[in-house]
Design an enzyme around this catalytic site. Structure first.
Site, PDB file in Angstrom:
ATOM      1  N   ASN A   1       7.519  15.741   8.627  1.00 15.05           N
ATOM      2  CA  ASN A   1       6.798  14.457   8.621  1.00 15.05           C
ATOM      3  C   ASN A   1       7.855  13.376   8.827  1.00 15.05           C
ATOM      4  O   ASN A   1       8.600  13.047   7.909  1.00 15.05           O
ATOM      5  CB  ASN A   1       6.073  14.283   7.283  1.00 15.05           C
ATOM      6  CG  ASN A   1       5.259  13.011   7.243  1.00 15.05           C
ATOM      7  OD1 ASN A   1       5.322  12.181   8.155  1.00 15.05           O
ATOM      8  ND2 ASN A   1       4.488  12.845   6.183  1.00 15.05           N
TER       9      ASN A   1
ATOM     10  N   LYS B   1      10.776  13.981   6.157  1.00 17.84           N
ATOM     11  CA  LYS B   1      10.359  14.832   5.035  1.00 17.84           C
ATOM     12  C   LYS B   1      10.130  16.222   5.582  1.00 17.84           C
ATOM     13  O   LYS B   1       9.579  16.358   6.682  1.00 17.84           O
ATOM     14  CB  LYS B   1       9.032  14.314   4.487  1.00 17.84           C
ATOM     15  CG  LYS B   1       9.076  13.865   3.051  1.00 17.84           C
ATOM     16  CD  LYS B   1       7.684  13.770   2.482  1.00 17.84           C
ATOM     17  CE  LYS B   1       7.249  12.331   2.368  1.00 17.84           C
ATOM     18  NZ  LYS B   1       5.916  12.159   1.867  1.00 17.84           N
TER      19      LYS B   1
ATOM     20  N   ARG C   1       3.686  16.480  11.689  1.00 12.47           N
ATOM     21  CA  ARG C   1       2.585  15.542  11.438  1.00 12.47           C
ATOM     22  C   ARG C   1       2.706  14.433  12.485  1.00 12.47           C
ATOM     23  O   ARG C   1       3.753  13.781  12.592  1.00 12.47           O
ATOM     24  CB  ARG C   1       2.718  14.955  10.038  1.00 12.47           C
ATOM     25  CG  ARG C   1       1.723  13.866   9.806  1.00 12.47           C
ATOM     26  CD  ARG C   1       1.868  13.252   8.442  1.00 12.47           C
ATOM     27  NE  ARG C   1       0.810  12.279   8.265  1.00 12.47           N
ATOM     28  CZ  ARG C   1       0.987  11.088   7.718  1.00 12.47           C
ATOM     29  NH1 ARG C   1       2.173  10.707   7.291  1.00 12.47           N
ATOM     30  NH2 ARG C   1      -0.022  10.267   7.588  1.00 12.47           N
TER      31      ARG C   1
ATOM     32  N   HIS D   1      -5.465  10.376   7.522  1.00 13.01           N
ATOM     33  CA  HIS D   1      -5.443  11.363   6.419  1.00 13.01           C
ATOM     34  C   HIS D   1      -6.321  12.570   6.757  1.00 13.01           C
ATOM     35  O   HIS D   1      -6.777  13.274   5.851  1.00 13.01           O
ATOM     36  CB  HIS D   1      -5.978  10.785   5.084  1.00 13.01           C
ATOM     37  CG  HIS D   1      -5.192   9.652   4.522  1.00 13.01           C
ATOM     38  ND1 HIS D   1      -5.804   8.538   4.003  1.00 13.01           N
ATOM     39  CD2 HIS D   1      -3.874   9.450   4.378  1.00 13.01           C
ATOM     40  CE1 HIS D   1      -4.884   7.688   3.550  1.00 13.01           C
ATOM     41  NE2 HIS D   1      -3.696   8.228   3.787  1.00 13.01           N
TER      42      HIS D   1
ATOM     43  N   HIS E   1      -9.653  10.336  -0.874  1.00  7.75           N
ATOM     44  CA  HIS E   1      -8.186  10.447  -0.836  1.00  7.75           C
ATOM     45  C   HIS E   1      -7.632   9.114  -1.312  1.00  7.75           C
ATOM     46  O   HIS E   1      -7.563   8.145  -0.558  1.00  7.75           O
ATOM     47  CB  HIS E   1      -7.730  10.774   0.597  1.00  7.75           C
ATOM     48  CG  HIS E   1      -6.235  10.839   0.750  1.00  7.75           C
ATOM     49  ND1 HIS E   1      -5.561  12.024   1.000  1.00  7.75           N
ATOM     50  CD2 HIS E   1      -5.287   9.881   0.686  1.00  7.75           C
ATOM     51  CE1 HIS E   1      -4.263  11.775   1.074  1.00  7.75           C
ATOM     52  NE2 HIS E   1      -4.070  10.481   0.895  1.00  7.75           N
TER      53      HIS E   1
ATOM     54  N   GLY F   1      -4.555   7.438  -2.552  1.00  3.02           N
ATOM     55  CA  GLY F   1      -3.102   7.361  -2.750  1.00  3.02           C
ATOM     56  C   GLY F   1      -2.693   5.924  -2.500  1.00  3.02           C
ATOM     57  O   GLY F   1      -3.534   5.026  -2.542  1.00  3.02           O
ATOM     58  N   ASN F   2      -1.436   5.714  -2.218  1.00  7.08           N
ATOM     59  CA  ASN F   2      -0.996   4.367  -1.897  1.00  7.08           C
ATOM     60  C   ASN F   2      -1.784   3.838  -0.694  1.00  7.08           C
ATOM     61  O   ASN F   2      -2.246   2.722  -0.673  1.00  7.08           O
ATOM     62  CB  ASN F   2       0.505   4.392  -1.634  1.00  7.08           C
ATOM     63  CG  ASN F   2       1.105   3.040  -1.849  1.00  7.08           C
ATOM     64  OD1 ASN F   2       0.523   2.188  -2.537  1.00  7.08           O
ATOM     65  ND2 ASN F   2       2.223   2.807  -1.230  1.00  7.08           N
TER      66      ASN F   2
ATOM     67  N   ARG G   1      -2.488  -2.774   0.982  1.00  2.63           N
ATOM     68  CA  ARG G   1      -3.325  -3.144   2.139  1.00  2.63           C
ATOM     69  C   ARG G   1      -4.682  -3.663   1.670  1.00  2.63           C
ATOM     70  O   ARG G   1      -5.257  -3.123   0.717  1.00  2.63           O
ATOM     71  CB  ARG G   1      -3.563  -1.926   3.043  1.00  2.63           C
ATOM     72  CG  ARG G   1      -2.305  -1.459   3.734  1.00  2.63           C
ATOM     73  CD  ARG G   1      -2.607  -0.255   4.625  1.00  2.63           C
ATOM     74  NE  ARG G   1      -1.491   0.657   4.595  1.00  2.63           N
ATOM     75  CZ  ARG G   1      -1.591   1.987   4.713  1.00  2.63           C
ATOM     76  NH1 ARG G   1      -2.771   2.560   4.893  1.00  2.63           N
ATOM     77  NH2 ARG G   1      -0.518   2.726   4.673  1.00  2.63           N
TER      78      ARG G   1
ATOM     79  N   ARG H   1      -0.195   3.218 -12.230  1.00  5.75           N
ATOM     80  CA  ARG H   1       0.246   3.473 -13.614  1.00  5.75           C
ATOM     81  C   ARG H   1       0.480   2.143 -14.327  1.00  5.75           C
ATOM     82  O   ARG H   1       0.055   1.946 -15.462  1.00  5.75           O
ATOM     83  CB  ARG H   1       1.528   4.308 -13.624  1.00  5.75           C
ATOM     84  CG  ARG H   1       1.267   5.764 -13.324  1.00  5.75           C
ATOM     85  CD  ARG H   1       2.516   6.486 -12.953  1.00  5.75           C
ATOM     86  NE  ARG H   1       2.936   6.126 -11.602  1.00  5.75           N
ATOM     87  CZ  ARG H   1       3.641   6.903 -10.809  1.00  5.75           C
ATOM     88  NH1 ARG H   1       4.031   8.082 -11.225  1.00  5.75           N
ATOM     89  NH2 ARG H   1       3.979   6.514  -9.604  1.00  5.75           N
TER      90      ARG H   1
ATOM     91  N   GLY I   1      -6.157   9.727  -7.086  1.00  6.68           N
ATOM     92  CA  GLY I   1      -7.311  10.614  -7.271  1.00  6.68           C
ATOM     93  C   GLY I   1      -6.995  11.816  -8.141  1.00  6.68           C
ATOM     94  O   GLY I   1      -7.828  12.278  -8.920  1.00  6.68           O
ATOM     95  N   GLU I   2      -5.750  12.315  -8.028  1.00  4.86           N
ATOM     96  CA  GLU I   2      -5.376  13.507  -8.791  1.00  4.86           C
ATOM     97  C   GLU I   2      -4.956  13.177 -10.223  1.00  4.86           C
ATOM     98  O   GLU I   2      -5.007  14.030 -11.092  1.00  4.86           O
ATOM     99  CB  GLU I   2      -4.198  14.231  -8.102  1.00  4.86           C
ATOM    100  CG  GLU I   2      -4.590  14.860  -6.777  1.00  4.86           C
ATOM    101  CD  GLU I   2      -3.391  15.253  -5.911  1.00  4.86           C
ATOM    102  OE1 GLU I   2      -2.303  15.492  -6.466  1.00  4.86           O
ATOM    103  OE2 GLU I   2      -3.559  15.318  -4.686  1.00  4.86           O
ATOM    104  N   ASN I   3      -4.481  11.926 -10.412  1.00  4.52           N
ATOM    105  CA  ASN I   3      -3.830  11.626 -11.693  1.00  4.52           C
ATOM    106  C   ASN I   3      -4.436  10.530 -12.554  1.00  4.52           C
ATOM    107  O   ASN I   3      -4.211  10.503 -13.749  1.00  4.52           O
ATOM    108  CB  ASN I   3      -2.375  11.214 -11.428  1.00  4.52           C
ATOM    109  CG  ASN I   3      -1.560  12.344 -10.852  1.00  4.52           C
ATOM    110  OD1 ASN I   3      -1.413  13.379 -11.479  1.00  4.52           O
ATOM    111  ND2 ASN I   3      -1.055  12.165  -9.645  1.00  4.52           N
TER     112      ASN I   3
ATOM    113  N   GLU J   1      -1.155  18.629   2.389  1.00  4.52           N
ATOM    114  CA  GLU J   1      -1.157  18.392   3.836  1.00  4.52           C
ATOM    115  C   GLU J   1      -0.150  19.305   4.546  1.00  4.52           C
ATOM    116  O   GLU J   1      -0.395  19.780   5.650  1.00  4.52           O
ATOM    117  CB  GLU J   1      -0.844  16.923   4.125  1.00  4.52           C
ATOM    118  CG  GLU J   1      -1.986  16.017   3.684  1.00  4.52           C
ATOM    119  CD  GLU J   1      -1.640  14.543   3.665  1.00  4.52           C
ATOM    120  OE1 GLU J   1      -1.878  13.887   4.663  1.00  4.52           O
ATOM    121  OE2 GLU J   1      -1.134  14.061   2.638  1.00  4.52           O
TER     122      GLU J   1
END
Ligand code: AMP
Length: 398
Positions: A7, A14, A91, A180, A208, A210-211, A241, A286, A334-336, A385
């Protein structure tokens, strides 16, 4: 076969090395600050010490060389030589209308990705740099492009057209593409698997969060709508955004604040979202949840507004699909985030969701959070992903 998943950003790269047979993650890492002072490669593999190399990386080709060195290193590595990498999966952010699935990369695919750069000027050129750097350092290793937009190409025209003069679509292919896609594809498939069902038998809404954040409606395995648009700026309120807004605001603020369109774009992409809405408090949920719990009213308003927008999209997509069986939350928030999930879920009661509050507090695990008899199933499905890119790379190469 070992698949190297890449990515690539403009100054970062990454990677993950995945064994496609066992789907096991063998190693992963990140090259940062490529082409700028302070370049660093961080590499980790299970059961081994973490490797941190702070060395100049003048370009992505040097970064790829260092990734290969790390992967084949006697102490930190997981393979003996480059020949143990069977393929590279990249990606690629924008596939336009041209790519509705992953493809093997050749010169004509590179030219197409380049031509699509006008739709994703920050991303596609960076993705191409990664593709070229891998081709240079891994000659003969097949490379596959997996597009963020491809999964959404099944949307019907009524879902992807804007209410703008049709000539802009004809001239510039200006329409909703969505992003995504790899995550929405993975999570909807995995949600069905966890339930012991076929995705083709379900109506699923994937959140989804995330940021960057997007929602999609996956009707019997096909995406029929998604919240991001021509660019990833549309849709939900995100970290920085704005998401949806009255388009007249653009020229209003430009005029009042004396901003150029370029500066205004920066405001909408980098200074808005929950960061802007919370008066600059934070883009990290957080911090926002902690502040809200401690009575900060701006933080509470920000989270309430965020959750309300998520709920409105869910409602719209339930209508679009004429029903919904599963809501799946994924990505960092979403996960946390109990703070976000506990604000969204009360809206779902009207659709028949009975949720266990204690389960909403658990973080980062695959889980059904609705009660056994609940008419609507609510789940948490951590996204992956990279695994999806590895799977699609294998599929393309047969
Ligand atoms: P992503 O873009 O998917 O990596 O998500 C990043 C976002 O997830 C961060 O900006 C955080 O706001 C959020 N996040 C990550 N971990 C947590 C957590 N434990 N609780 C709440 N939010 C979290």
């Amino acid at each position: 076969m070992n698949i190297l998943v890449i990515n690539c950003g403009s100054s970062s790269l990454k990677y993950q090395l995945i064994d496609s047979a066992s789907e096991k993650l063998l190693a992963k890492g990140l090259a940062e600050r490529i082409g700028i002072e302070g370049s660093v490669l961080t590499h980790s593999a299970e059961g081994k010490e973490k490797l941190v190399r702070q060395e100049p990386m003048k370009d992505h080709s040097v970064a790829v060389k260092m990734v290969i060195e790390a992967l084949t290193d006697k102490e930190y590595g997981v393979i003996n030589s480059l020949s143990e990498i069977g393929a590279v999966g990249h990606r690629v952010v924008h596939g336009g209308e041209k790519f509705d699935r992953a493809v093997k990369i050749d010169d004509s695919v590179i030219a197409d990705i380049e031509a699509l750069s006008s739709l994703a000027p920050l991303h596609n050129p960076a993705n191409l740099i990664g593709i070229r750097a891998c081709a240079e350092n891994m000659p003969g290793v097949p490379q596959v492009a997996v597009f963020d937009t491809a999964f959404h190409q099944t949307m019907p025209k009524k879902a992807y057209m804007y209410g703008l003069p049709y000539e802009y679509y004809e001239k510039y292919r200006l329409r909703r593409y969505g992003f995504h896609g790899t995550s929405h594809d993975y999570v909807s498939k995995r949600a069905a698997e966890i339930l012991g069902k076929d995705r083709k038998d379900l109506k699923i809404i994937v959140c989804h969060l995330g940021n960057g954040a997007s929602i999609s409606a996956v009707d019997h395995g096909r995406c029929v709508d998604t919240s991001m648009g021509l660019t990833p700026l549309e849709g939900l309120i995100m970290g920085t955004r704005s998401g949806d807004m009255d388009p007249a605001i653009f020229s209003f603020i430009c005029e009042k604040e004396g901003l150029t369109p370029e500066q205004m774009n920066q405001v909408l992409n980098k200074k808005s979202g929950v960061l802007g809405l919370s008066g600059g408090l934070s883009s990290d949920f957080r911090d926002l949840c902690d502040a809200a719990d401690n009575g900060n009213e701006l933080a509470q308003m920000t989270l309430d507004t965020y959750a309300y927008h998520v709920a409105k999209y869910i409602g719209g997509y339930a209508m679009a699909m004429q029903g919904v069986d599963v809501i799946a939350f994924t990505a960092g928030i979403g996960e946390n985030s109990y703070g976000v999930r506990s604000r969204v879920c009360p809206y779902l009661a009207w659709l028949g969701a009975e949720v266990e509050d204690e389960k909403l507090k658990i973080r980062g695990e695959e889980m059904i959070v609705s009660k056994p008899g609940s008419r609507l199933t609510v789940m948490i499905v951590p996204t992956n992903e990279e695994l999806m890119i590895a799977r699609q790379t294998m599929e393309v190469l047969g």
